[in-house]
Scaffold this motif. Structure first.
Motif, PDB file in Angstrom:
ATOM      1  N   ARG A   1       0.833  -1.209   0.000  1.00 53.12           N
ATOM      2  CA  ARG A   1       0.000   0.000   0.000  1.00 53.12           C
ATOM      3  C   ARG A   1       0.866   1.256   0.000  1.00 53.12           C
ATOM      4  O   ARG A   1       0.637   2.191  -0.779  1.00 53.12           O
ATOM      5  CB  ARG A   1      -0.924  -0.013   1.221  1.00 53.12           C
ATOM      6  CG  ARG A   1      -1.715   1.272   1.411  1.00 53.12           C
ATOM      7  CD  ARG A   1      -2.701   1.178   2.555  1.00 53.12           C
ATOM      8  NE  ARG A   1      -2.107   0.796   3.817  1.00 53.12           N
ATOM      9  CZ  ARG A   1      -1.394   1.620   4.602  1.00 53.12           C
ATOM     10  NH1 ARG A   1      -1.166   2.873   4.219  1.00 53.12           N
ATOM     11  NH2 ARG A   1      -0.907   1.193   5.762  1.00 53.12           N
ATOM     12  N   GLU A   2       1.865   1.264   0.858  1.00 50.98           N
ATOM     13  CA  GLU A   2       2.721   2.439   0.963  1.00 50.98           C
ATOM     14  C   GLU A   2       3.558   2.648  -0.303  1.00 50.98           C
ATOM     15  O   GLU A   2       3.773   3.785  -0.734  1.00 50.98           O
ATOM     16  CB  GLU A   2       3.624   2.310   2.190  1.00 50.98           C
ATOM     17  CG  GLU A   2       2.884   2.390   3.515  1.00 50.98           C
ATOM     18  CD  GLU A   2       2.430   3.809   3.851  1.00 50.98           C
ATOM     19  OE1 GLU A   2       2.913   4.759   3.206  1.00 50.98           O
ATOM     20  OE2 GLU A   2       1.600   3.956   4.758  1.00 50.98           O
ATOM     21  N   ALA A   3       4.046   1.549  -0.903  1.00 50.76           N
ATOM     22  CA  ALA A   3       4.838   1.670  -2.130  1.00 50.76           C
ATOM     23  C   ALA A   3       3.995   2.231  -3.274  1.00 50.76           C
ATOM     24  O   ALA A   3       4.470   3.028  -4.087  1.00 50.76           O
ATOM     25  CB  ALA A   3       5.427   0.319  -2.514  1.00 50.76           C
ATOM     26  N   GLU A   4       2.735   1.822  -3.313  1.00 46.05           N
ATOM     27  CA  GLU A   4       1.851   2.359  -4.349  1.00 46.05           C
ATOM     28  C   GLU A   4       1.542   3.832  -4.091  1.00 46.05           C
ATOM     29  O   GLU A   4       1.547   4.648  -5.015  1.00 46.05           O
ATOM     30  CB  GLU A   4       0.553   1.557  -4.404  1.00 46.05           C
ATOM     31  CG  GLU A   4      -0.366   1.993  -5.537  1.00 46.05           C
ATOM     32  CD  GLU A   4      -1.494   1.016  -5.800  1.00 46.05           C
ATOM     33  OE1 GLU A   4      -2.098   1.103  -6.890  1.00 46.05           O
ATOM     34  OE2 GLU A   4      -1.785   0.174  -4.929  1.00 46.05           O
ATOM     35  N   GLU A   5       1.302   4.189  -2.828  1.00 42.06           N
ATOM     36  CA  GLU A   5       0.993   5.578  -2.489  1.00 42.06           C
ATOM     37  C   GLU A   5       2.180   6.500  -2.736  1.00 42.06           C
ATOM     38  O   GLU A   5       2.022   7.621  -3.220  1.00 42.06           O
ATOM     39  CB  GLU A   5       0.579   5.681  -1.022  1.00 42.06           C
ATOM     40  CG  GLU A   5      -0.778   5.077  -0.705  1.00 42.06           C
ATOM     41  CD  GLU A   5      -1.093   5.121   0.784  1.00 42.06           C
ATOM     42  OE1 GLU A   5      -0.277   5.685   1.552  1.00 42.06           O
ATOM     43  OE2 GLU A   5      -2.156   4.592   1.179  1.00 42.06           O
ATOM     44  N   GLU A   6       3.388   6.038  -2.415  1.00 44.87           N
ATOM     45  CA  GLU A   6       4.566   6.903  -2.469  1.00 44.87           C
ATOM     46  C   GLU A   6       5.189   6.993  -3.858  1.00 44.87           C
ATOM     47  O   GLU A   6       5.590   8.080  -4.289  1.00 44.87           O
ATOM     48  CB  GLU A   6       5.617   6.417  -1.466  1.00 44.87           C
ATOM     49  CG  GLU A   6       5.195   6.576  -0.015  1.00 44.87           C
ATOM     50  CD  GLU A   6       6.278   6.161   0.954  1.00 44.87           C
ATOM     51  OE1 GLU A   6       7.474   6.187   0.567  1.00 44.87           O
ATOM     52  OE2 GLU A   6       5.950   5.791   2.097  1.00 44.87           O
ATOM     53  N   ILE A   7       5.288   5.855  -4.562  1.00 44.47           N
ATOM     54  CA  ILE A   7       6.025   5.857  -5.835  1.00 44.47           C
ATOM     55  C   ILE A   7       5.242   5.233  -6.990  1.00 44.47           C
ATOM     56  O   ILE A   7       5.787   5.059  -8.080  1.00 44.47           O
ATOM     57  CB  ILE A   7       7.395   5.154  -5.689  1.00 44.47           C
ATOM     58  CG1 ILE A   7       7.213   3.682  -5.274  1.00 44.47           C
ATOM     59  CG2 ILE A   7       8.280   5.908  -4.705  1.00 44.47           C
ATOM     60  CD1 ILE A   7       8.507   2.877  -5.306  1.00 44.47           C
ATOM     61  N   GLY A   8       3.973   4.879  -6.775  1.00 47.69           N
ATOM     62  CA  GLY A   8       3.159   4.332  -7.858  1.00 47.69           C
ATOM     63  C   GLY A   8       3.457   2.899  -8.227  1.00 47.69           C
ATOM     64  O   GLY A   8       3.151   2.459  -9.333  1.00 47.69           O
ATOM     65  N   LEU A   9       4.042   2.133  -7.297  1.00 48.34           N
ATOM     66  CA  LEU A   9       4.379   0.734  -7.566  1.00 48.34           C
ATOM     67  C   LEU A   9       3.170  -0.166  -7.311  1.00 48.34           C
ATOM     68  O   LEU A   9       2.662  -0.217  -6.194  1.00 48.34           O
ATOM     69  CB  LEU A   9       5.555   0.296  -6.687  1.00 48.34           C
ATOM     70  CG  LEU A   9       5.987  -1.163  -6.797  1.00 48.34           C
ATOM     71  CD1 LEU A   9       6.513  -1.464  -8.190  1.00 48.34           C
ATOM     72  CD2 LEU A   9       7.039  -1.497  -5.743  1.00 48.34           C
TER      73      LEU A   9
END
Length: 204
Positions: free
Chosen positions: A90-98
């Motif tokens: 969740r955090e990787a998607e929120e922060e860098i779009g992963l």
């Protein structure tokens, strides 16, 4: 080098020991994700050199309440009823779009902790090269990539620090980043990086 063989190398890293820390009792939990990339040419050749693989780092936004402006990996606090790896995703998607569909394989590193009072559960993920970076400026000022060789070239060092009555060896990776300035990858991020690098060094 086909995908199966690259994944085998990645899993060999996963099975190594790395840095094992004693963790003090902490009630807050967080999870982070280390994105790692294999060069495009390696997917099509008969050989690969781990030293050419690269890691993605973030520089945290100055707006954040904790660890503002520091070098980190995507991650954050584990929400209620959320599994640690779900948090990392969740955090990787929120922060860098992963997106999770871009993760080819992953493994859990050894747990660590931050001076701000977080027990950290870290993961390392092999990312497909069709990943398109999308920075969330509310959380991340900048991102940068370092190859394994560049990390090996850093003059890393460690010191003993005390948190209350708890003593801990803390690793530092000082770095001068073009156009961004001088930084120190240290604390929990430094120790998590040390864990991964010890594993990688077994297979170089």
């Amino acid at each position: 080098m086909n995908q199966e063989n690259i994944l085998n190398i990645f899993q060999k890293i996963a099975k190594s020991t790395g840095l094992v820390e004693d963790i003090p009792e902490m009630h807050r939990r967080s999870s982070i994700l280390i994105p790692i990339f294999c060069p495009e040419t390696d997917w099509h050749n008969n050989s690969t050199d781990i030293k050419n693989w690269s890691l993605l780092f973030t520089i945290r936004s100055e707006k954040l309440k904790e660890h503002a402006g520091e070098i980190a990996f995507p991650g954050g606090r584990i929400e209620e009823n959320e599994a640690p790896f779900q948090t990392a995703l969740r955090e990787a998607e929120e922060e860098i779009g992963l997106g999770k569909e871009q993760i080819l394989s992953y493994f859990q590193l050894n747990n660590s902790f931050a001076r701000s009072g977080y027990h950290i559960i870290p993961y390392c993920a092999l990312i497909s090269n069709d990943f398109k970076l999308k920075i969330n400026k509310d959380e991340v000022n900048e991102v940068f990539f370092l190859t394994i060789q560049e990390i090996l070239n850093l003059k890393s060092w460690s010191e003993t620090r005390t948190l209350a009555t708890f003593k801990r060896e803390v690793w530092h990776y000082p770095i001068d980043i073009d156009d961004l300035g001088k930084f120190d990858i240290w604390g929990a991020t430094g120790n998590i990086l040390r864990d991964l690098m010890l594993r990688i060094e077994e297979h170089i």
